[in-house]
Design an enzyme around this catalytic site. Sequence first.
Site, PDB file in Angstrom:
ATOM      1  N   CYS A   1       4.985   4.658  -4.012  1.00  0.00           N
ATOM      2  CA  CYS A   1       4.902   3.962  -5.299  1.00  0.00           C
ATOM      3  C   CYS A   1       3.753   4.528  -6.136  1.00  0.00           C
ATOM      4  O   CYS A   1       3.917   4.780  -7.334  1.00  0.00           O
ATOM      5  CB  CYS A   1       4.716   2.461  -5.084  1.00  0.00           C
ATOM      6  SG  CYS A   1       6.232   1.654  -4.498  1.00  0.00           S
TER       7      CYS A   1
ATOM      8  N   GLN B   1       0.831  -1.214   0.000  1.00  0.00           N
ATOM      9  CA  GLN B   1       0.000   0.000   0.000  1.00  0.00           C
ATOM     10  C   GLN B   1       0.863   1.262   0.000  1.00  0.00           C
ATOM     11  O   GLN B   1       0.483   2.295   0.571  1.00  0.00           O
ATOM     12  CB  GLN B   1      -0.947  -0.010   1.207  1.00  0.00           C
ATOM     13  CG  GLN B   1      -2.133  -0.955   1.042  1.00  0.00           C
ATOM     14  CD  GLN B   1      -3.035  -0.548  -0.123  1.00  0.00           C
ATOM     15  OE1 GLN B   1      -3.064   0.612  -0.551  1.00  0.00           O
ATOM     16  NE2 GLN B   1      -3.788  -1.502  -0.651  1.00  0.00           N
ATOM     17  N   SER B   2       2.009   1.213  -0.649  1.00  0.00           N
ATOM     18  CA  SER B   2       2.924   2.357  -0.649  1.00  0.00           C
ATOM     19  C   SER B   2       2.333   3.583  -1.344  1.00  0.00           C
ATOM     20  O   SER B   2       1.940   3.524  -2.512  1.00  0.00           O
ATOM     21  CB  SER B   2       4.212   1.944  -1.370  1.00  0.00           C
ATOM     22  OG  SER B   2       4.994   3.080  -1.677  1.00  0.00           O
ATOM     23  N   ASN B   3       2.302   4.696  -0.608  1.00  0.00           N
ATOM     24  CA  ASN B   3       1.886   5.972  -1.212  1.00  0.00           C
ATOM     25  C   ASN B   3       2.968   6.475  -2.157  1.00  0.00           C
ATOM     26  O   ASN B   3       2.687   7.110  -3.164  1.00  0.00           O
ATOM     27  CB  ASN B   3       1.667   7.022  -0.124  1.00  0.00           C
ATOM     28  CG  ASN B   3       0.643   6.570   0.889  1.00  0.00           C
ATOM     29  OD1 ASN B   3      -0.500   6.319   0.534  1.00  0.00           O
ATOM     30  ND2 ASN B   3       1.053   6.445   2.136  1.00  0.00           N
TER      31      ASN B   3
END
Length: 327
Positions: A79, A75-77
């Site tokens: 990325c 859930q990387s912001n």
Amino acid sequence: MLTNSIDRVPIAHLPTPLESLDRLSDHLGGPRIYIKRDDQTGLATGGNKARKLEYLVAEALRGRADTLITGGAIQSNHCRQTAAAAAKYGLKAVLVLNADPPEGAVTGNLLLDRILGAEIVWASGRDMEKLMQDTAKDLWHSGARPYLVPYGGSNAMGAAGYVAAWEELAQQMDERQINFDSIMFASSSGGTHAGLVVGAKATDSDTAILGISVHLERQKLAEVVTGICNSTTELLGLDLQFQPRDIAANDNYVGGGYAVIGDKEREAMQLFGRYEGIILDPVYTGKAASGMIDLIRSGGFSRDQTVLFWHTGGITGSFGFIKELEF
Ligand SMILES: *Cc1c(COP(=O)(O)O)cnc(C)c1O
């Protein structure tokens, strides 16, 4: 501007608003609280990585790259925002995600990564650093020109975005005749923290820059931030040197660890939501806000002080944690 010598491309909606949180301040009965809305930077729903990517993408374009590679959690912001910045500048995005391919619904930032057209490489337990390097090498061999964006966009080039952010805030403080006693925010890969520390020091500010750790132990985070501070001052040609003892970091609010959501994070999300109509995310800003709230409740600030909560975004990540976020 401290960052004038460095190329940037326009990505973020700037300046972001500076707002006072009157109802939350009254409720907590402590210092006056303001918020800096970097959840409103634009770029596929906003967040702090937009400011870093202005400098990182400029460097990629200068080197004639055609692909951005980066990595992070599922859930990387970071990325998601890197994929959006790549799309805006006609680059391909390859995201190395530290997870197995999901079996259930594709939600939150991962859904947005897909919409944005990013190619996803699932690490499935493999070493992330090596996999990112290997992915870059494979792309080279296939004739592409990859540019590796570091974890969280946190190197000197990315941190330059938060040196500029400091100057933006300093101007807003000036216009509104406010001087914050303390600025608090979520600190993880350290670029936001380092940029603000360098900006404050270079302008002789007495505002305390306090990073609330979302996973690293205090000393480790201080070392990471120190390293980025020193490479940033070198990049900007500033005659400043930092030591870990110069970095204010608090690891009392890590709770269960990275992306582990507990009652403290949920309570902070409720307070911001119900007193101010502002949505926090559970992984970063919820943890940092729970820290600020606890510091206020335990008498860490007097009523005549003024503090700033720097909202770093992450809201779309919430939709990847629907089960943990039942209210
Ligand atoms: C990446 C991120 C942070 C942490 O910023 P760093 O510069 O990596 O320390 C904080 N909040 C959100 C929402 C983020 O996505």
